[in-house]
Scaffold this motif. Structure first.
Motif, short mmCIF file in Angstrom:
data_model
loop_
_atom_site.label_atom_id
_atom_site.label_comp_id
_atom_site.label_asym_id
_atom_site.label_seq_id
_atom_site.Cartn_x
_atom_site.Cartn_y
_atom_site.Cartn_z
N ALA A 22 38.70 60.01 64.45
CA ALA A 22 37.82 61.05 63.90
C ALA A 22 37.12 60.53 62.65
O ALA A 22 35.93 60.78 62.44
CB ALA A 22 38.62 62.31 63.58
N GLY A 23 37.86 59.78 61.82
CA GLY A 23 37.27 59.24 60.59
C GLY A 23 36.17 58.24 60.89
O GLY A 23 35.10 58.28 60.25
N LEU A 24 36.41 57.35 61.84
CA LEU A 24 35.38 56.34 62.19
C LEU A 24 34.13 57.03 62.73
O LEU A 24 33.00 56.66 62.39
CB LEU A 24 35.93 55.37 63.24
N LEU A 25 34.34 58.05 63.56
CA LEU A 25 33.19 58.76 64.15
C LEU A 25 32.43 59.54 63.08
O LEU A 25 31.20 59.53 63.03
CB LEU A 25 33.66 59.72 65.24
N MET A 26 33.17 60.21 62.21
CA MET A 26 32.53 61.12 61.26
C MET A 26 31.93 60.37 60.06
O MET A 26 30.83 60.66 59.63
CB MET A 26 33.55 62.15 60.77
N LEU A 27 32.66 59.39 59.54
CA LEU A 27 32.23 58.76 58.29
C LEU A 27 31.44 57.47 58.51
O LEU A 27 30.67 57.07 57.67
CB LEU A 27 33.45 58.48 57.41
#
Ligand code: SF4
Length: 221
Positions: A22-27
């Motif tokens: 989720a972090g890689l996708l969002m940030l």
């Protein structure tokens, strides 16, 4: 949090699959297609066309936008069935009659139990409850390859998991910190594994940042 910092509702599912994903996708806006993600988006193509159809006492709305101001989530429901019911809620936009709403999320592949899909579906229901002041007790996940529906009854635990995930995603967005690798069998199927490099502790970007910092430090030594 700023009003334009709404989190895509699908990240509820991504985060519960893997916080780092989720972090890689969002940030970092990282996206890498695997055979599964390509198949999934092709199978979703038919659903992602907005339409309203009516048959007997049921109205089906596809590609319906939903939002929660409380949880700062926004996204789409693949399909929402509105069934005429005395126990339902009156919706001015469908003639003021009483309907019960039933969200349906489409997933590729065969029927399987995935808690993250249930949380995503529950988040859609919670958005509609907030938008329309109604109560939604259940929905379904439709598995495209097997043409099977899995009904999900929304429990207190589902709702708490959605609220907790939305709060943690908001924190992640605010502090801009990508969670560290938590290596698990899920990594083998993850479409981001080439970018994440789960067996190496750093992602490519972390690695580049670290090398840059080391070079800068070397220049000043
Ligand atoms: S490879 Fe593993 S740790 Fe990395 S994003 Fe995917 S599931 Fe998460």
């Amino acid at each position: 949090m700023e009003d334009d910092n709404y989190i895509p509702l699908s990240y509820i599912s991504q985060y519960n699959y893997c916080r780092r994903r989720a972090g890689l996708l969002m940030l970092e806006q990282q996206w890498s297609d695997s055979a599964d993600t390509v198949k999934g988006s092709l199978e979703h193509k038919n659903v992602h066309t907005a339409s309203i159809t009516s048959r007997n006492s049921m109205i089906t709305i596809t590609d319906m936008s939903v939002v929660s101001r409380k949880m700062h989530l926004m996204g789409k429901c693949d399909a929402v069935e509105a069934l005429l019911s005395e126990n339902g809620t009156a919706f001015p936009w469908i003639g003021g009659k009483k309907y019960e709403l039933y969200p349906i999320e489409y997933k590729h592949g065969s029927i399987r139990m995935e808690p993250e899909y249930e949380y995503q579906l529950c988040a859609q229901a919670m958005c509609m409850e907030e938008m329309f002041g109604c109560s939604i007790s259940s929905g379904a996940i439709f598995f495209i390859s097997s043409h099977r529906n899995q009904e999900v009854r929304f429990t207190k635990a589902h709702r708490e998991a959605v609220e907790k995930t939305a709060a943690e995603l908001s924190q992640m967005l605010e502090h801009k910190v990508i969670p560290k690798v938590d290596y698990s069998p899920k990594c083998l199927k993850c479409s981001l594994k080439e970018i994440c490099m789960p067996k190496v502790s750093d992602s490519v970007s972390d690695y580049l940042k670290r090398i840059t910092q080391e070079n800068e430090k070397g220049d000043t030594d």
